[in-house]
Design an enzyme around this catalytic site. Structure first.
Site, PDB file in Angstrom:
ATOM      1  CE1 TYR A 144      16.136  66.248 -47.560  1.00 49.18           C
ATOM      2  CE2 TYR A 144      18.192  67.272 -48.234  1.00 49.18           C
ATOM      3  CZ  TYR A 144      17.076  67.251 -47.417  1.00 49.18           C
ATOM      4  OH  TYR A 144      16.903  68.236 -46.468  1.00 49.18           O
ATOM      5  CG  ASP A 239      18.300  68.809 -56.729  1.00 47.86           C
ATOM      6  OD1 ASP A 239      19.232  69.649 -56.753  1.00 47.86           O
ATOM      7  OD2 ASP A 239      17.731  68.448 -55.678  1.00 47.86           O
ATOM      8  CE  LYS A 267      24.611  69.664 -51.198  1.00 50.63           C
ATOM      9  NZ  LYS A 267      24.654  69.478 -49.758  1.00 50.63           N
TER      10      LYS A 267
HETATM   11  N1  PMP Z   1      19.138  68.958 -53.470  1.00 53.51           N
HETATM   12  C1  PMP Z   1      20.150  68.112 -53.305  1.00 53.51           C
HETATM   13  C2  PMP Z   1      20.508  67.173 -54.411  1.00 53.51           C
HETATM   14  C3  PMP Z   1      20.873  68.112 -52.110  1.00 53.51           C
HETATM   15  O1  PMP Z   1      21.897  67.236 -51.965  1.00 53.51           O
HETATM   16  C4  PMP Z   1      20.510  69.006 -51.082  1.00 53.51           C
HETATM   17  C5  PMP Z   1      21.245  69.055 -49.759  1.00 53.51           C
HETATM   18  N2  PMP Z   1      22.109  68.050 -49.480  1.00 53.51           N
HETATM   19  C6  PMP Z   1      19.449  69.869 -51.310  1.00 53.51           C
HETATM   20  C7  PMP Z   1      18.777  69.831 -52.504  1.00 53.51           C
HETATM   21  C8  PMP Z   1      19.017  70.844 -50.269  1.00 53.51           C
HETATM   22  O2  PMP Z   1      19.955  71.868 -50.134  1.00 53.51           O
HETATM   23  P1  PMP Z   1      20.060  72.720 -48.789  1.00 53.51           P
HETATM   24  O3  PMP Z   1      20.541  71.803 -47.726  1.00 53.51           O
HETATM   25  O4  PMP Z   1      21.038  73.805 -49.157  1.00 53.51           O
HETATM   26  O5  PMP Z   1      18.708  73.279 -48.528  1.00 53.51           O
END
Ligand code: PMP
Length: 427
Positions: A144, A239, A267
């Site tokens: 994701y 990511d 995060k």
């Molecule tokens: N990339 C990863 C690996 C994530 O775990 C998340 C959110 N859990 C995101 C992108 C998206 O981040 P956000 O919820 O801050 O938009």
């Protein structure tokens, strides 16, 4: 357990907000029951609006590696707030946080701050497309990357299926540009890159999958993807929104010795305030406006309040023994959970990398989405509810990570293992 106030608030929220929540998993649909409204957090604990206390393993879905409302973060935010929260003009704290990212994340030479992980990944794929002049994106099943159109793709099966939209509102024409391959399969990656490499702008993946439960990369997978992408001139985007500063001071790329072209962060980088970032090789990053032609911007990007929360949180992680302590507590918890499940005769498969882990309700092993999808989600839901009743708050879905923070004490972990043992027995 009294939850009347939460129930009242949810009733009103349902009238005002779609599903009553501002992000879907919070609604508890995967585990049944109704969500709790949280009022306060301190260290490893949160309290709901009815006054119930929980040991928290959500940590706001990852950012709170030093726990809730750490005194140093709170004080730093109070000081910064008093000076103005946003200018829309350059400020020194942006330079400080950028310097910190460049120091700590080996592959990052230049970095651009944004406001969420979603913004980070969408900006990174735009940059990859702009820089290569190619349109296709390869993503990995079960990973994701936020709710970016091109990356919001239902897990297909088998090799490089041309994806189907994961949501109404995502045009077919957009996801037709996205190719999906299974996690941990170098063969599938090789096939897709060999077949269409010259049309592919980027490969994006989570180094440790954290959004289908937690699945570590198999030996050689990440290095193999690095090699294959280099051969085809494909931009490799790692990511690290979840893994960055969590599994190692330098992110998963330091842990596995990988040198991606671009890295996305979020995060922990924002310490609980809205921050994301994308960064990497200067030759790529210099193509972003205003230095280059690839446009990306943000009213609140790099605002002093968010920068300060990130700086202070990262400073906490640089205290002597921070990651060692986190590793010790996390290992203690993972060992305890596995032993408790075994004792109760509940088939589970446990994964962990540093302070992120997962208890899969399956006899495992789980190395990809197909394995994760075989889990007994009803059993997870029952376990979740049995834990919540005992004051332990874990992710309200089988397909999420459990996060340990530096605020969790040995006693917190012991209490959690004890409760988990009872919850397994009840299952
Ligand atoms: N990339 C990863 C690996 C994530 O775990 C998340 C959110 N859990 C995101 C992108 C998206 O981040 P956000 O919820 O801050 O938009």
């Amino acid at each position: 357990m009294k939850t009347q106030r939460s129930a009242e608030l949810m009733d009103e929220a349902l009238r005002l907000i779609p599903g009553g929540v501002n992000s879907p998993v919070r609604a508890f649909q995967a585990v049944g029951g109704r969500p709790l409204f949280l009022a306060r957090g301190a260290g490893a604990h949160v309290w709901d609006v009815d006054g119930n206390r929980y040991i928290d393993y959500l940590g706001s879905w990852g950012p709170l590696i030093a726990g809730h409302a750490h005194a140093r973060v709170v004080q730093a935010l109070q000081e910064t707030t008093a000076q103005g929260t946003s200018f829309g003009a350059p400020c020194e704290l942006e330079v400080q946080l950028a310097r910190k990212v460049v120091e700590r994340v080996a592959s990052v030479e230049k970095v651009r701050m944004v406001n969420s992980g979603t913004e980070a990944t969408l900006s990174a794929i735009r940059l990859a497309r702009g820089a290569t002049g190619r349109d296709l994106v390869v993503k990995v099943q079960g990973c994701y990357h936020g709710h970016v159109d091109a990356l919001l793709i239902q897990a297909g099966s088998g090799m490089a299926t041309l994806a189907i939209p994961g949501s109404p509102g995502v045009p077919e024409s957009v996801v037709a540009q996205t190719l999906v391959v299974p996690f941990n399969s170098l063969d599938a990656m090789e096939q897709v890159l060999e077949a269409r490499g010259q049309e592919i702008a980027c490969v994006i993946l989570e180094p440790i999958a954290g959004n289908m439960g937690v699945i570590p990369p198999v030996d050689g997978y990440l290095a193999g993807v690095r090699e294959l992408t280099s051969q085809q001139g494909v931009v490799f985007i790692l990511d690290e929104v979840m893994t960055g500063f969590r599994v190692h001071a330098g992110g998963a790329q330091a842990l596995y010795g990988i040198d991606p072209d671009l890295t996305t962060l979020g995060k922990i980088l924002g310490g609980g305030l809205p921050v994301g970032a994308y960064g990497g090789k200067a030759a790529l990053m210099d193509q972003v406006a205003p230095q280059g032609p690839i446009y990306q911007a943000g009213t609140l990007s790099g605002n002093p309040l968010a920068m300060r929360a990130g700086l202070e949180t990262l400073a906490l992680t640089e205290e002597p023994g921070f990651y060692e302590g986190l590793e010790e507590r996390s290992a203690q918890l993972a060992r305890g959970l596995a032993a408790a499940a075994r004792e109760a005769g509940v088939p589970t498969y446990h994964t962990r990398v540093g302070a992120m882990m997962c208890t899969f309700f399956t006899d495992g092993p789980v190395v990809d989405w197909d394995g994760a999808a075989r889990c007994d989600t009803a059993r997870y839901a029952a376990w979740f509810r049995a834990l919540l009743k005992r004051g332990i708050y874990v992710a309200p879905s089988q397909f999420e990570a459990l996060f340990v923070s530096s605020a969790h004490t040995e006693a917190d972990i012991d209490a959690t293992i004890e409760a988990a043992a009872q919850a397994f027995q009840e299952n």
